[in-house]
Write an enzyme that holds these catalytic residues in place. Sequence first.
Site, PDB file in Angstrom:
ATOM      1  N   ALA A  21       0.842  -1.194   0.000  1.00 13.40           N
ATOM      2  CA  ALA A  21       0.000   0.000   0.000  1.00 13.40           C
ATOM      3  C   ALA A  21       0.876   1.242   0.000  1.00 13.40           C
ATOM      4  O   ALA A  21       2.057   1.179   0.303  1.00 13.40           O
ATOM      5  CB  ALA A  21      -0.904   0.000   1.232  1.00 13.40           C
TER       6      ALA A  21
ATOM      7  N   GLU B 269       3.665   1.450  -6.140  1.00 14.24           N
ATOM      8  CA  GLU B 269       3.841   0.953  -4.785  1.00 14.24           C
ATOM      9  C   GLU B 269       4.171  -0.546  -4.761  1.00 14.24           C
ATOM     10  O   GLU B 269       4.956  -0.995  -3.939  1.00 14.24           O
ATOM     11  CB  GLU B 269       2.594   1.241  -3.947  1.00 14.24           C
ATOM     12  CG  GLU B 269       2.401   2.704  -3.633  1.00 14.24           C
ATOM     13  CD  GLU B 269       3.471   3.278  -2.707  1.00 14.24           C
ATOM     14  OE1 GLU B 269       4.104   2.520  -1.934  1.00 14.24           O
ATOM     15  OE2 GLU B 269       3.677   4.506  -2.742  1.00 14.24           O
TER      16      GLU B 269
ATOM     17  N   GLU C 136       7.560  -1.693  -3.012  1.00 13.73           N
ATOM     18  CA  GLU C 136       7.484  -2.472  -1.782  1.00 13.73           C
ATOM     19  C   GLU C 136       7.878  -3.933  -1.930  1.00 13.73           C
ATOM     20  O   GLU C 136       8.508  -4.481  -1.033  1.00 13.73           O
ATOM     21  CB  GLU C 136       6.088  -2.361  -1.168  1.00 13.73           C
ATOM     22  CG  GLU C 136       5.812  -0.950  -0.679  1.00 13.73           C
ATOM     23  CD  GLU C 136       4.573  -0.841   0.175  1.00 13.73           C
ATOM     24  OE1 GLU C 136       3.903  -1.865   0.434  1.00 13.73           O
ATOM     25  OE2 GLU C 136       4.268   0.292   0.591  1.00 13.73           O
TER      26      GLU C 136
ATOM     27  N   PRO D 111     -14.880   6.979   7.925  1.00 14.34           N
ATOM     28  CA  PRO D 111     -15.694   8.176   7.705  1.00 14.34           C
ATOM     29  C   PRO D 111     -16.057   8.813   9.046  1.00 14.34           C
ATOM     30  O   PRO D 111     -16.256   8.127  10.035  1.00 14.34           O
ATOM     31  CB  PRO D 111     -16.931   7.648   6.973  1.00 14.34           C
ATOM     32  CG  PRO D 111     -16.975   6.199   7.254  1.00 14.34           C
ATOM     33  CD  PRO D 111     -15.565   5.762   7.525  1.00 14.34           C
ATOM     34  N   GLY D 112     -16.118  10.128   9.042  1.00 12.60           N
ATOM     35  CA  GLY D 112     -16.388  10.854  10.270  1.00 12.60           C
ATOM     36  C   GLY D 112     -15.127  11.194  11.033  1.00 12.60           C
ATOM     37  O   GLY D 112     -15.119  12.057  11.903  1.00 12.60           O
TER      38      GLY D 112
ATOM     39  N   GLU E  23      -9.846   9.999   4.090  1.00 10.18           N
ATOM     40  CA  GLU E  23      -8.967   9.118   3.317  1.00 10.18           C
ATOM     41  C   GLU E  23      -9.782   8.042   2.603  1.00 10.18           C
ATOM     42  O   GLU E  23     -10.703   7.460   3.172  1.00 10.18           O
ATOM     43  CB  GLU E  23      -7.937   8.455   4.234  1.00 10.18           C
ATOM     44  CG  GLU E  23      -6.926   7.615   3.496  1.00 10.18           C
ATOM     45  CD  GLU E  23      -5.832   7.076   4.406  1.00 10.18           C
ATOM     46  OE1 GLU E  23      -4.926   6.432   3.887  1.00 10.18           O
ATOM     47  OE2 GLU E  23      -5.887   7.300   5.630  1.00 10.18           O
TER      48      GLU E  23
ATOM     49  N   GLU F  55       9.982   1.370   3.151  1.00 11.83           N
ATOM     50  CA  GLU F  55      10.461   0.257   2.328  1.00 11.83           C
ATOM     51  C   GLU F  55      11.776  -0.304   2.872  1.00 11.83           C
ATOM     52  O   GLU F  55      12.028  -1.495   2.803  1.00 11.83           O
ATOM     53  CB  GLU F  55      10.653   0.678   0.865  1.00 11.83           C
ATOM     54  CG  GLU F  55       9.372   0.867   0.096  1.00 11.83           C
ATOM     55  CD  GLU F  55       8.891   2.311   0.100  1.00 11.83           C
ATOM     56  OE1 GLU F  55       9.619   3.197   0.599  1.00 11.83           O
ATOM     57  OE2 GLU F  55       7.777   2.564  -0.390  1.00 11.83           O
TER      58      GLU F  55
END
Length: 120
Positions: free
Chosen positions: A9, A26, A30, A48-49, A53, A75
């Site tokens: 990720a 990525e 990685e 959420p909230g 992201e 990495e």
Amino acid sequence: EREMLEIPAGKRDVDGEPPEVTAVRELVEEVGLRPGSLVKLIEMCHSPGFCDEINHIFLATDLEETERQVDGPEERHMTIVEVPLVEVFGRIARGEITDAKSVVGLTLAAQRLGLVPPPG
């Protein structure tokens, strides 16, 4: 304060870079793999909230080994662990994989590949 086992990720930190390009970059950085095929599994808001992201999760197949591009401290300090997809659900159940994006991504990948039936 512990090590975490998660799928590859990274942040979309290159201005204007599409999520698919970030995913490939990525993966190369990685784990040193370049996908021959990339399929979007989900775009999810995991908190959420709390934050805005969004995770874009892809299934990469037809992988080709390539040189890792170790660009950042994350990495340089990571260990690559290969886990057969059929074993991840045991690791999730034992609390060895607790990262939300990894649990979702691995579950959807297993469904997409026909290793587990879709819900319902």
